[in-house]
Scaffold this motif. Structure first.
Motif, short mmCIF file in Angstrom:
data_model
loop_
_atom_site.label_atom_id
_atom_site.label_comp_id
_atom_site.label_asym_id
_atom_site.label_seq_id
_atom_site.Cartn_x
_atom_site.Cartn_y
_atom_site.Cartn_z
N LEU A 1 0.82 -1.22 0.00
CA LEU A 1 0.00 0.00 0.00
C LEU A 1 0.86 1.27 0.00
O LEU A 1 0.36 2.36 0.25
CB LEU A 1 -0.92 0.01 1.22
N SER A 2 2.14 1.12 -0.26
CA SER A 2 3.06 2.26 -0.17
C SER A 2 3.19 3.00 -1.50
O SER A 2 3.16 2.38 -2.56
CB SER A 2 4.44 1.73 0.26
N PRO A 3 3.40 4.32 -1.46
CA PRO A 3 3.64 5.05 -2.72
C PRO A 3 4.93 4.62 -3.40
O PRO A 3 5.13 4.85 -4.59
CB PRO A 3 3.73 6.52 -2.29
N ILE A 4 5.82 3.96 -2.63
CA ILE A 4 7.11 3.55 -3.19
C ILE A 4 6.92 2.50 -4.30
O ILE A 4 7.77 2.36 -5.19
CB ILE A 4 8.04 3.02 -2.06
N LYS A 5 5.77 1.83 -4.28
CA LYS A 5 5.51 0.84 -5.32
C LYS A 5 5.48 1.45 -6.72
O LYS A 5 5.60 0.75 -7.72
CB LYS A 5 4.18 0.12 -5.04
N ARG A 6 5.35 2.77 -6.76
CA ARG A 6 5.30 3.45 -8.07
C ARG A 6 6.55 3.20 -8.91
O ARG A 6 6.50 3.12 -10.13
CB ARG A 6 5.11 4.97 -7.85
N THR A 7 7.69 3.07 -8.24
CA THR A 7 8.94 2.85 -9.00
C THR A 7 9.07 1.40 -9.45
O THR A 7 9.94 1.08 -10.25
CB THR A 7 10.19 3.09 -8.14
N LYS A 8 8.26 0.54 -8.86
CA LYS A 8 8.36 -0.91 -9.02
C LYS A 8 9.72 -1.37 -8.45
O LYS A 8 10.59 -0.56 -8.14
CB LYS A 8 8.20 -1.34 -10.47
N TYR A 9 9.84 -2.67 -8.36
CA TYR A 9 11.03 -3.29 -7.78
C TYR A 9 12.30 -2.87 -8.54
O TYR A 9 13.30 -2.47 -7.95
CB TYR A 9 10.83 -4.81 -7.83
N GLU A 10 12.21 -2.91 -9.87
CA GLU A 10 13.39 -2.58 -10.70
C GLU A 10 13.83 -1.14 -10.42
O GLU A 10 15.02 -0.84 -10.39
CB GLU A 10 13.09 -2.69 -12.20
N GLY A 11 12.87 -0.26 -10.25
CA GLY A 11 13.17 1.16 -10.04
C GLY A 11 13.93 1.39 -8.75
O GLY A 11 14.94 2.09 -8.71
N ILE A 12 13.47 0.76 -7.68
CA ILE A 12 14.12 0.99 -6.38
C ILE A 12 15.51 0.34 -6.38
O ILE A 12 16.47 0.90 -5.85
CB ILE A 12 13.22 0.54 -5.20
N LYS A 13 15.64 -0.82 -7.07
CA LYS A 13 16.95 -1.46 -7.17
C LYS A 13 17.92 -0.55 -7.94
O LYS A 13 19.07 -0.38 -7.58
CB LYS A 13 16.83 -2.80 -7.93
N ARG A 14 17.40 0.02 -9.03
CA ARG A 14 18.22 0.95 -9.83
C ARG A 14 18.70 2.12 -8.96
O ARG A 14 19.88 2.48 -8.98
CB ARG A 14 17.39 1.49 -11.01
N ASN A 15 17.78 2.68 -8.17
CA ASN A 15 18.14 3.83 -7.34
C ASN A 15 19.20 3.47 -6.31
O ASN A 15 20.17 4.21 -6.10
CB ASN A 15 16.90 4.39 -6.63
N PHE A 16 19.04 2.29 -5.69
CA PHE A 16 20.02 1.87 -4.69
C PHE A 16 21.38 1.66 -5.33
O PHE A 16 22.40 2.10 -4.79
CB PHE A 16 19.53 0.58 -4.00
N SER A 17 21.40 1.01 -6.49
CA SER A 17 22.73 0.75 -7.06
C SER A 17 23.34 2.04 -7.60
O SER A 17 24.57 2.22 -7.54
CB SER A 17 22.74 -0.36 -8.13
#
Ligand code: SF4
Ligand code: SF4
Length: 309
Positions: free
Chosen positions: A289-305
């Protein structure tokens, strides 16, 4: 409609906003956004929307609410404070998440509240047609918030409310009920340039203008491709959104914590250090239910790396 009836209706609208917990409610006439039209055109011409091509769509509807809701007479703007009492660690080496994304996605919360508010107004006043909007259609939230007196537009282009600062969500009811407009308030930025000076990517190109394509919020949330190398070392460890130009704003020193349980910190965000190991399954589960889901899994992984590289 006579003046007394209009005033009564306005009271009903404002009391209803209060009842559903909104921090402000203001009225604007549903009209063409004359002042904003050339500004939007200029902003798009400079490609400040980056890859957000949708910003250029529905240009007419964006500028005229009567093209979105037939027979619209008023735009009722509400705001909802999300400034948190407890904050995630914000040290130099901590991975950071924008405060608006700490809890449950505001779209759900705001929409439910707005729908209930509109139902209450309809029940009290009668036959009114309209629609509620939360960031979901071509509605220029900030322009309407400014017109309604919710606050002035700061040099960082956020709307600033004198009592609660700028950490709030904006929503609208656009309807065919005729109401007396509230009108804008004055600009209290004065000679301050704290936000412009603090922006690490120089996205605030000058007072009241943000190049969206350079903003960390865009780079970490909206951009679907690789983050351009020119931003390496400039992202201040922000993995989802960026609050810098709001955190430095003196008006936010007056911010008071919200009291909405749904906006409290999702426990999964307390362990951001472990996110490098997170699987897609867990990501989808803990951030359902989080707004973070907007980036999807790939998006957040990309941001972290990107932040690590
Ligand atoms: S959100 Fe961050 S990157 Fe975007 S304009 Fe503000 S300080 Fe700059
Ligand atoms: S930091 Fe200063 S210039 Fe920027 S929005 Fe706040 S008051 Fe205005």
């Amino acid at each position: 409609m006579n003046k007394t009836a209009k005033e009564n209706h306005k009271n009903i609208v404002k009391l209803s906003a209060q009842k559903f917990g909104f921090d402000f409610c203001g009225i604007s006439k549903a009209d063409f956004l004359e002042e904003e039209a050339p500004l939007l055109e200029n902003w798009l011409n400079k490609n400040y929307n980056g890859k957000m091509a949708y910003m250029a769509n529905h240009f007419d509807k964006r500028l005229d609410p009567r093209k979105l809701v037939e027979g619209a007479k008023s735009v009722i703007t509400v705001i909802l404070n999300y400034f948190p009492e407890e904050r995630l660690p914000e040290g130099e080496n901590d991975i950071k998440i924008s405060k608006y994304a700490y809890g449950t996605d505001y779209h759900f919360i705001m929409k439910e509240k707005l729908k209930s508010m509109f139902a209450e107004i309809q029940a009290q006043i009668g036959d009114i047609e309209g629609r509620v909007f939360v960031d979901s259609a071509p509605v220029m939230d900030k322009a309407w918030a400014k017109k309604s007196g919710a606050g002035w537009m700061g040099k960082n282009t956020n709307i600033i409310n004198r009592k609660i600062g700028s950490f709030f969500f904006i929503g609208e009811i656009i309807c065919d009920l005729e109401l007396e407009p509230d009108g804008p308030i004055k600009d209290y930025c004065g000679t301050c340039t704290a936000c412009i000076d603090a922006c690490p990517t120089d996205a605030i190109t000058g007072p009241y203008e943000v190049d969206g394509s350079k903003c960390i919020s865009y780079l970490t949330i909206e951009l679907k491709e690789a983050i351009p190398a020119e931003f390496k070392g400039k992202m201040g460890n922000w993995a989802f959104g960026c609050d810098i130009c709001q955190d430095v704003c003196p008006w936010n020193s007056f911010a008071k914590p919200h009291n909405i349980t749904d906006f409290e910190i999702n426990p999964a965000l307390q362990k951001l250090g472990d996110w490098e190991e997170i699987t897609e399954e867990i990501f989808n589960k803990v951030l359902k239910l989080s707004p973070i889901k907007r980036t999807k899994y790939e998006g957040i992984k990309r941001n972290f790396s990107f932040l690590k590289s």
